[in-house]
Design an enzyme around this catalytic site. Structure first.
Site, PDB file in Angstrom:
ATOM      1  N   ILE A  40       9.507   0.608  -0.888  1.00  0.00           N
ATOM      2  CA  ILE A  40      10.771   0.340  -0.345  1.00  0.00           C
ATOM      3  C   ILE A  40      10.999  -0.839   0.139  1.00  0.00           C
ATOM      4  CG2 ILE A  40      10.069   0.736   2.078  1.00  0.00           C
ATOM      5  CD1 ILE A  40      12.572   2.901   2.447  1.00  0.00           C
ATOM      6  N   VAL A 105       0.524   2.358   6.042  1.00  0.00           N
ATOM      7  CA  VAL A 105       0.586   3.558   5.744  1.00  0.00           C
ATOM      8  C   VAL A 105      -0.957   4.356   5.902  1.00  0.00           C
ATOM      9  CG1 VAL A 105       1.642   5.377   4.571  1.00  0.00           C
ATOM     10  CG2 VAL A 105       2.823   3.456   4.738  1.00  0.00           C
ATOM     11  N   HIS A 109      -3.559   4.559  -0.864  1.00  0.00           N
ATOM     12  CA  HIS A 109      -2.346   4.260  -1.961  1.00  0.00           C
ATOM     13  C   HIS A 109      -2.986   3.020  -2.635  1.00  0.00           C
ATOM     14  CE1 HIS A 109      -0.798   2.636   1.718  1.00  0.00           C
ATOM     15  NE2 HIS A 109      -0.514   1.454   1.005  1.00  0.00           N
ATOM     16  N   HIS A 111      -1.264  -0.226  -4.822  1.00  0.00           N
ATOM     17  CA  HIS A 111       0.069  -1.286  -4.920  1.00  0.00           C
ATOM     18  C   HIS A 111      -0.217  -1.741  -6.674  1.00  0.00           C
ATOM     19  CE1 HIS A 111       1.331  -1.688  -0.620  1.00  0.00           C
ATOM     20  NE2 HIS A 111       0.189  -1.540  -0.525  1.00  0.00           N
TER      21      HIS A 111
HETATM   22  P1  5GP Z   1       0.174  -0.892   3.343  1.00  0.00           P
HETATM   23  O1  5GP Z   1       0.549  -2.036   3.983  1.00  0.00           O
HETATM   24  O2  5GP Z   1      -0.074   0.500   3.710  1.00  0.00           O
HETATM   25  O3  5GP Z   1      -0.876  -1.163   2.084  1.00  0.00           O
HETATM   26  O4  5GP Z   1       1.189  -0.373   2.316  1.00  0.00           O
HETATM   27  C1  5GP Z   1       2.451   0.382   2.539  1.00  0.00           C
HETATM   28  C2  5GP Z   1       3.633   0.288   1.712  1.00  0.00           C
HETATM   29  O5  5GP Z   1       4.468   1.299   1.789  1.00  0.00           O
HETATM   30  C3  5GP Z   1       4.408  -0.970   2.272  1.00  0.00           C
HETATM   31  O6  5GP Z   1       4.559  -1.872   1.156  1.00  0.00           O
HETATM   32  C4  5GP Z   1       5.841  -0.521   2.704  1.00  0.00           C
HETATM   33  O7  5GP Z   1       6.732  -1.182   2.015  1.00  0.00           O
HETATM   34  C5  5GP Z   1       5.573   1.109   1.780  1.00  0.00           C
HETATM   35  N1  5GP Z   1       6.541   2.121   2.332  1.00  0.00           N
HETATM   36  C6  5GP Z   1       6.531   2.458   3.687  1.00  0.00           C
HETATM   37  N2  5GP Z   1       7.268   3.366   3.967  1.00  0.00           N
HETATM   38  C7  5GP Z   1       8.041   3.696   2.773  1.00  0.00           C
HETATM   39  C8  5GP Z   1       8.801   4.780   2.351  1.00  0.00           C
HETATM   40  O8  5GP Z   1       9.235   5.439   3.192  1.00  0.00           O
HETATM   41  N3  5GP Z   1       9.099   4.863   1.047  1.00  0.00           N
HETATM   42  C9  5GP Z   1       8.566   3.969   0.204  1.00  0.00           C
HETATM   43  N4  5GP Z   1       8.804   4.086  -1.148  1.00  0.00           N
HETATM   44  N5  5GP Z   1       7.643   2.898   0.455  1.00  0.00           N
HETATM   45  C10 5GP Z   1       7.385   2.861   1.826  1.00  0.00           C
END
Ligand code: 5GP
Ligand code: ZN
Length: 122
Positions: A40, A105, A109, A111
């Site tokens: 997002i 999150v 996941h 990236h």
């Molecule tokens: P983290 O920091 O946990 O590795 O990455 C989480 C990613 O999820 C972030 O890059 C953030 O922009 C993305 N993200 C968070 N909420 C949402 C959402 O509701 N939809 C989508 N498509 N991405 C999200």
């Protein structure tokens, strides 16, 4: 659940809700183990998230039954990189784990970043 230090639940997880269709989001790819959406808040021209169907937060104490899922996530990343036409030029895979990596999150996941030269990791 794969980790004894993981207090997050699937019930209040944004990625579980997207995967389950409770929150609408374009699913670019799906197989028996994982699905792919666009981030997002993209950090590169192409920024995708490969998300396991099953809720687990960390790689900590991951049992061997999840190794297939982890492998499938890498295969999915390669497949969507081809579909997004970043495969030949190159792309970066990132997994953030816990606070020092800035994990936002609490659902594991991968990236997938690409679409321009990404520079070094420093
Ligand atoms: P983290 O920091 O946990 O590795 O990455 C989480 C990613 O999820 C972030 O890059 C953030 O922009 C993305 N993200 C968070 N909420 C949402 C959402 O509701 N939809 C989508 N498509 N991405 C999200
Ligand atoms: Zn989840």
């Amino acid at each position: 659940m794969s980790s004894d230090t993981d207090s997050s639940t699937a019930q209040d997880c944004i990625f579980c809700k997207i995967g389950g269709g409770e929150i609408e989001s374009e699913i670019l790819y799906r197989d028996d183990h994982c699905f792919v959406i666009r981030d997002i808040a993209p950090k590169a021209p192409v920024h995708l998230l490969v998300i396991p169907n099953e809720h687990f937060t960390y790689l900590t104490n991951l049992s061997p039954e999840f190794y297939t899922t982890i492998g499938s996530m890498f295969a999915a990343a390669e497949e969507v990189a081809k579909r997004e036409d970043i495969h030949s030029a190159g792309y970066r895979l990132v997994v953030n784990q816990r606070d020092d990596a800035g994990q936002q999150v609490p659902h594991l996941h991968l990236h997938v970043l690409g679409g321009k030269p990404l520079g070094g990791m420093g």
